[in-house]
Design a protein around this motif. Structure first.
Motif, PDB file in Angstrom:
ATOM      1  N   ASP A 139     -38.413 -78.540  86.533  1.00 55.27           N
ATOM      2  CA  ASP A 139     -39.689 -77.890  86.273  1.00 55.27           C
ATOM      3  C   ASP A 139     -40.802 -78.803  86.800  1.00 55.27           C
ATOM      4  OD1 ASP A 139     -41.925 -76.653  85.261  1.00 55.27           O
ATOM      5  OD2 ASP A 139     -41.110 -76.334  83.250  1.00 55.27           O
ATOM      6  N   GLU A 140     -41.373 -78.420  87.937  1.00 53.49           N
ATOM      7  CA  GLU A 140     -42.411 -79.222  88.587  1.00 53.49           C
ATOM      8  C   GLU A 140     -43.754 -78.487  88.591  1.00 53.49           C
ATOM      9  OE1 GLU A 140     -40.545 -82.105  91.809  1.00 53.49           O
ATOM     10  OE2 GLU A 140     -40.304 -80.013  92.423  1.00 53.49           O
ATOM     11  N   ALA A 141     -44.167 -78.018  87.421  1.00 60.45           N
ATOM     12  CA  ALA A 141     -45.400 -77.244  87.326  1.00 60.45           C
ATOM     13  C   ALA A 141     -46.632 -78.043  87.740  1.00 60.45           C
ATOM     14  CB  ALA A 141     -45.574 -76.720  85.896  1.00 60.45           C
ATOM     15  N   TYR A 142     -46.547 -79.372  87.661  1.00 60.28           N
ATOM     16  CA  TYR A 142     -47.704 -80.223  87.956  1.00 60.28           C
ATOM     17  C   TYR A 142     -47.490 -81.053  89.214  1.00 60.28           C
ATOM     18  CZ  TYR A 142     -48.810 -78.881  83.201  1.00 60.28           C
ATOM     19  OH  TYR A 142     -49.075 -78.146  82.066  1.00 60.28           O
ATOM     20  N   ALA A 143     -46.631 -80.600  90.106  1.00 60.04           N
ATOM     21  CA  ALA A 143     -46.224 -81.396  91.265  1.00 60.04           C
ATOM     22  C   ALA A 143     -47.407 -81.827  92.122  1.00 60.04           C
ATOM     23  CB  ALA A 143     -45.224 -80.608  92.110  1.00 60.04           C
ATOM     24  N   GLU A 144     -48.416 -80.984  92.255  1.00 57.50           N
ATOM     25  CA  GLU A 144     -49.523 -81.291  93.162  1.00 57.50           C
ATOM     26  C   GLU A 144     -50.387 -82.455  92.673  1.00 57.50           C
ATOM     27  OE1 GLU A 144     -48.234 -77.078  93.727  1.00 57.50           O
ATOM     28  OE2 GLU A 144     -48.790 -78.296  91.991  1.00 57.50           O
ATOM     29  N   PHE A 145     -50.252 -82.807  91.400  1.00 57.38           N
ATOM     30  CA  PHE A 145     -51.058 -83.897  90.846  1.00 57.38           C
ATOM     31  C   PHE A 145     -50.351 -85.253  90.931  1.00 57.38           C
ATOM     32  CE2 PHE A 145     -52.400 -80.013  88.675  1.00 57.38           C
ATOM     33  CZ  PHE A 145     -53.774 -80.070  88.849  1.00 57.38           C
ATOM     34  N   VAL A 146     -49.123 -85.268  91.422  1.00 59.62           N
ATOM     35  CA  VAL A 146     -48.332 -86.499  91.432  1.00 59.62           C
ATOM     36  C   VAL A 146     -48.747 -87.377  92.609  1.00 59.62           C
ATOM     37  CG1 VAL A 146     -46.017 -87.460  91.654  1.00 59.62           C
ATOM     38  CG2 VAL A 146     -46.381 -85.392  90.287  1.00 59.62           C
ATOM     39  N   VAL A 151     -35.706 -75.266  91.571  1.00 62.54           N
ATOM     40  CA  VAL A 151     -36.985 -75.955  91.430  1.00 62.54           C
ATOM     41  C   VAL A 151     -38.055 -74.930  91.084  1.00 62.54           C
ATOM     42  CG1 VAL A 151     -38.760 -77.273  92.646  1.00 62.54           C
ATOM     43  CG2 VAL A 151     -36.332 -77.789  93.028  1.00 62.54           C
ATOM     44  N   LEU A 152     -38.861 -75.254  90.078  1.00 60.30           N
ATOM     45  CA  LEU A 152     -39.938 -74.364  89.649  1.00 60.30           C
ATOM     46  C   LEU A 152     -41.292 -74.968  89.986  1.00 60.30           C
ATOM     47  CD1 LEU A 152     -38.741 -73.319  86.066  1.00 60.30           C
ATOM     48  CD2 LEU A 152     -38.162 -72.291  88.268  1.00 60.30           C
ATOM     49  N   ARG A 153     -42.190 -74.126  90.478  1.00 63.66           N
ATOM     50  CA  ARG A 153     -43.584 -74.510  90.723  1.00 63.66           C
ATOM     51  C   ARG A 153     -44.476 -73.372  90.202  1.00 63.66           C
ATOM     52  NH1 ARG A 153     -43.654 -78.225  95.389  1.00 63.66           N
ATOM     53  NH2 ARG A 153     -41.990 -79.721  94.904  1.00 63.66           N
ATOM     54  N   THR A 154     -45.777 -73.599  90.180  1.00 59.96           N
ATOM     55  CA  THR A 154     -46.678 -72.577  89.655  1.00 59.96           C
ATOM     56  C   THR A 154     -48.018 -72.613  90.370  1.00 59.96           C
ATOM     57  OG1 THR A 154     -47.683 -71.693  87.619  1.00 59.96           O
ATOM     58  CG2 THR A 154     -47.616 -74.084  87.844  1.00 59.96           C
ATOM     59  N   PHE A 155     -48.728 -71.494  90.315  1.00 63.28           N
ATOM     60  CA  PHE A 155     -50.099 -71.417  90.805  1.00 63.28           C
ATOM     61  C   PHE A 155     -51.114 -71.574  89.669  1.00 63.28           C
ATOM     62  CE2 PHE A 155     -47.741 -69.320  94.174  1.00 63.28           C
ATOM     63  CZ  PHE A 155     -48.369 -69.787  95.322  1.00 63.28           C
TER      64      PHE A 155
END
Length: 388
Positions: free
Chosen positions: A209-216, A236-240
């Motif tokens: 669960d990588e819902a916050y991937a863009e902040f890493v 792999v999970l992502r979100t808008f």
């Protein structure tokens, strides 16, 4: 695999707690006891007009004009949307080097977690995840009729992947790894995750669960997408909702093997992703440079808040999402109330800690003012306090 040590918590849905005393009478209707005992999801309190809502990890920026225009243009809501969100799937497939069938769209990443649990796990099956982690996991497992296996976080508030692998048994059907972990903000290191995958049986599904991937920004952090080619039991999970600021439109996506995603699609409520959500997601991908510039501002604000916390004497984990974690322990409720009185609505997880979203720039000064008061009020020797 051997069973995990006694610290691991197995929460059998059949032995649920007593239903809340304020539950409405069921008029003799026989409900599943574990469902009757589940607390309904409740959002945090509303912020005062001059306050700040820092409880839901929302993006504080207003929607971009181009994204808002795309939503307004999708005005044919007298018609059902494309049930598979094909245009969005094709755009994401091109981006990640997948086929469209290897992409699945859901009403936020939490809906995708629910579908994958339903697709893999039922009565007698176990779902392993770290704890504390995303608050929805236990309820979703219970709804599926399966059993939660909660593996305690390490002392640094991160996943203990070795213990999680050891907790896998013949009954395990799904393992959830959350990076960055919500609510503690800690990352899973790429090297650790690769070793973990090697220890998991190939017939057990692993959901990253990588819902916050863009902040890493941590270079050691796992990126699940390149691993998909080597592991047929990985999704792999992502979100808008977070970096792209579409929380109110509810759209997330899963990347993984076709057979697994087809099973998830079979459990989904049909037509749950609206045409407006798909249009907004596509427009957001087209405006990604501008949106990610906003993300960089949030990251800089987050890092400044964290540096301020360290200077105040907090012993808190390094954040990698768009939030920070204050490990206030048994003082959590009082600390959250103090923040609320100052106009800051936060998410309290008593008796463990407080999650504070990185919000408007104007909220930072007030947050740091109150956080300094809180850390100085903690008793000497408290685990969240480094000051004498």
């Amino acid at each position: 695999m051997p069973a995990a040590e006694s610290a691991v918590s197995r929460l059998d849905c059949v032995t649920a707690a007593t239903p809340p005393s304020n539950a409405a009478p069921s008029a003799g209707i026989r409900l599943r006891p574990e469902i009757a005992a589940l607390p309904a999801y409740r959002q945090g309190r509303a912020a005062a007009p001059d306050g700040f809502k820092l409880s839901s990890n929302e993006n504080p920026y207003d929607p971009l004009p181009g994204v808002a225009e795309a939503v307004a243009a999708a005005s044919d809501f007298n018609r059902y949307p494309d049930a598979s969100a094909l245009a969005l799937r094709e755009k994401l497939a091109e981006r990640f080097g997948r086929t469209a069938d290897e992409v699945h769209i859901g009403a936020g990443s939490v809906a995708l977690v629910a579908q994958l649990i339903l697709a893999t796990s039922g009565p007698g099956d176990e779902v392993v995840y770290s704890w504390r982690s995303f608050e929805a996991y236990p309820g979703l497992v219970t709804v599926a009729g399966a059993t939660s296996v909660q593996v305690p976080n390490r002392a640094d508030h991160s996943h203990d992947l070795v213990a999680m692998a050891a907790a896998v048994t013949d009954a395990t059907r799904l393992v959830i790894v959350c990076s960055p972990n919500n609510p503690t903000g800690t990352i899973v290191a790429a090297e650790e995750f690769s070793a973990f995958l090697a220890d998991i049986p190939e017939d057990v599904l692993v959901v990253l669960d990588e819902a916050y991937a863009e902040f890493v920004t941590e270079p050691r952090a796992v990126d699940g997408v390149p691993l998909l080619a080597r592991h047929q039991n990985l999704v792999v999970l992502r979100t808008f909702s977070k970096a792209y600021g579409l929380a109110g439109l509810r759209v997330g996506y899963a990347l993984g093997p076709v057979a697994v995603l087809d099973a998830a699609r079979a459990t989904a409520i049909p037509l749950s992703v609206t045409g407006q959500a798909s249009a907004a997601a596509i427009a957001s991908l087209d405006a990604e440079d501008e949106l990610l510039e906003r993300v960089r501002h949030i990251i800089a604000r987050r890092d400044a808040v964290y540096a301020g916390l360290l200077e105040q004497g907090w012993d808190a984990p390094k954040p990698s999402g768009n939030f920070i974690w204050l490990p206030t322990g048994e003082h959590t409720t009082a600390a959250a109330e103090r923040l609320f009185e100052a106009g800051l609505v936060v998410r309290a997880f008593a008796p463990e800690g407080i999650r504070v979203s990185i919000g408007e720039e104007e909220s930072v000064e007030k947050l740091l003012q109150i956080s300094e008061e809180i850390v100085r009020s903690l008793p000497e020797g408290h685990s969240a306090r480094r000051i004498a």
